[in-house]
Design an enzyme around this catalytic site. Structure first.
Site, short mmCIF file in Angstrom:
data_model
loop_
_atom_site.label_atom_id
_atom_site.label_comp_id
_atom_site.label_asym_id
_atom_site.label_seq_id
_atom_site.Cartn_x
_atom_site.Cartn_y
_atom_site.Cartn_z
N MET A 1 12.63 24.25 3.32
CA MET A 1 11.86 23.57 2.28
C MET A 1 12.76 22.75 1.36
SD MET A 1 9.23 25.14 -0.53
CE MET A 1 7.99 25.66 0.63
N ARG B 1 -10.68 -0.44 15.00
CA ARG B 1 -10.51 0.41 13.83
C ARG B 1 -11.42 -0.17 12.75
NH1 ARG B 1 -4.48 1.05 11.53
NH2 ARG B 1 -5.09 -1.03 10.85
N LYS C 1 0.84 -1.20 0.00
CA LYS C 1 0.00 0.00 0.00
C LYS C 1 0.88 1.26 0.00
CE LYS C 1 -0.35 -0.40 5.00
NZ LYS C 1 -1.15 -0.99 6.09
N TYR D 1 16.78 29.53 9.56
CA TYR D 1 15.57 30.20 10.05
C TYR D 1 15.49 30.16 11.57
CZ TYR D 1 13.65 30.38 5.33
OH TYR D 1 13.43 30.64 4.01
C1 LIG Z 1 -0.35 -2.11 6.55
C2 LIG Z 1 -0.95 -3.39 6.95
C3 LIG Z 1 -0.14 -4.50 7.21
C4 LIG Z 1 1.38 -4.43 7.24
O1 LIG Z 1 1.80 -3.89 8.46
P1 LIG Z 1 3.36 -3.74 8.82
O2 LIG Z 1 3.37 -3.21 10.19
O3 LIG Z 1 3.93 -2.77 7.82
O4 LIG Z 1 3.95 -5.10 8.68
C5 LIG Z 1 -0.75 -5.70 7.47
N1 LIG Z 1 -2.12 -5.81 7.50
C6 LIG Z 1 -2.92 -4.76 7.28
C7 LIG Z 1 -4.39 -4.92 7.32
C8 LIG Z 1 -2.37 -3.52 6.99
O5 LIG Z 1 -3.18 -2.47 6.77
#
Ligand SMILES: *Cc1c(COP(=O)(O)O)cnc(C)c1O
Length: 370
Positions: free
Chosen positions: A315, A135, A35, A259
């Site tokens: 930046m 969640r 992802k 800065y």
């Molecule tokens: C992102 C995610 C993972 C991977 O988690 P890591 O901590 O990067 O290994 C696994 N399962 C779900 C549902 C996720 O959203």
């Protein structure tokens, strides 16, 4: 002439880390989690580096499309399932499987599954139970009812949950407690399980998971955010953010840098200005003293050293105290994090975790995928 900043992606290290995941869970199949543009590494690099995976898990249909365009023909899992009923068409065209975590997703599947356009195509369902993370997912009391509905529609279903505390051993709910909550409901149902993220694989290898879902460990960083926690595991960093010194300043005692004049010196020092700033994705909250790897004489990486940041991140630039690296000149190569400097150590100095730094690489930074 372009700016010297480059994100180097090491696909050989990605392949190495995937092989290590297999050693942790030799009987499991692996969803390589890609992802967020493969945690900032690009979908294309992931397709190459993780070519030996069993499947790829991601969130976004546009990323699934890019993955198919690389030639990947194996399984793809949409980790948050459908965001709208119309997504079913793209999901079918891209041959994705999907998570179901919410009632309306069940309705959408039910509405569409017998439509003529679907003609028997059935994604594999990963049904998510909320076992305490609060969640995504159905509560244990509702799970059986949803399972029966989807099962009745002819879907094949894998049981899924996600752990809140796999990188802690003193917080509730524990991994074991969450796993028991899942098992209590699904023990007598058909179907495989997918429960393990990276932290579970590393610190709770006894937890059964037919499909494991590693993300961060595939990219060589720590689920806990501390590089010391994964020392000795053999994971290799997969991204090196590098740039160059573009200017030098010689400061006298009593002068300041950048800065807000945050950094003040009471001795003469030499400051190197590096072409990398928060608009490249470098964390603006990096404190004075955040390590930066300065290459050695003749630009040799291995003979370099870590030097401390001095002054506020801008930046497009950061400023480093290179008084202890007298060879540094304009043009000297610098690593912000990666092979010589653990991403987690840089993240720590900025109050964040390696995950965030990887994902933050900005659009303007060119990639070199090797
Ligand atoms: C992102 C995610 C993972 C991977 O988690 P890591 O901590 O990067 O290994 C696994 N399962 C779900 C549902 C996720 O959203």
């Amino acid at each position: 002439m372009s700016r010297p900043i480059i994100a180097h992606i090491h696909t050989d290290a990605m392949a190495h880390n995937l092989a290590l995941v297999r050693a942790y869970a030799p009987k499991a199949k692996v969803w390589s989690v890609i992802k967020a543009n493969a945690y900032g590494h690009t979908i294309e690099a992931a397709a190459r580096g993780f070519a030996a995976t069993d499947g790829f898990a991601l969130l976004d249909l546009a990323e699934a499309k890019r993955l198919r365009e690389t030639g990947w023909q194996g399984p793809i899992l949409l980790l948050e399932g459908l965001f709208a009923q119309e997504d079913l068409f793209a999901m079918r065209d891209l041959a994705c499987d999907c998570v179901v975590h919410e009632w309306r997703q069940v309705d959408w599947l039910e509405n569409m599954v017998d439509a003529p356009q679907f003609s028997g195509a059935r994604p594999h369902i990963y049904l998510k139970m909320n076992t305490g993370m609060n969640r995504l997912g159905f509560r244990p009391d509702d799970y059986l009812q949803v399972w029966q509905r989807l099962h009745g529609l002819g879907f094949e279903i894998t049981h899924m949950t996600h752990f809140a505390n796999a990188d802690y051993d003193d917080r509730q709910p524990s991994v074991d407690a969450q796993y028991q909550t899942l098992e209590k409901v699904v023990a007598d149902l058909p179907g495989l399980r997918t429960v393990a993220n990276s932290a579970t694989l590393i610190w709770h290898p006894q937890i059964p998971s037919d499909w494991v879902r590693p993300g961060i460990m595939l990219y060589g960083a720590s689920p806990s955010g501390a590089s010391s926690d994964i020392e000795g595991l053999g994971l290799k960093p997969t991204m090196s953010l590098r740039s160059e010194v573009i200017a030098l300043q010689h400061l006298s005692a009593g002068e300041s840098v950048g800065y807000g004049s945050r950094y003040k010196t009471d001795v003469p020092i030499r400051i190197a200005v590096v072409a990398c700033g928060y608009a490249d994705g470098y964390p603006r909250h990096a404190a004075d003293g955040t390590p930066v790897w300065i290459s050695g004489p003749a630009g040799q990486w291995s003979t370099g050293r870590s030097c401390p940041m001095a002054g506020q991140v801008s930046m497009d630039m950061i400023t480093i105290d290179v008084s202890d690296a007298p060879w540094v000149d304009v043009g000297t190569p610098v690593e912000l994090f990666g092979q010589y400097l653990a991403i987690d150590d840089v993240a720590n100095a900025s109050g964040t975790i390696g995950y965030e730094l990887m994902c933050a690489i900005a659009q303007r930074v060119p990639y070199q995928i090797r």
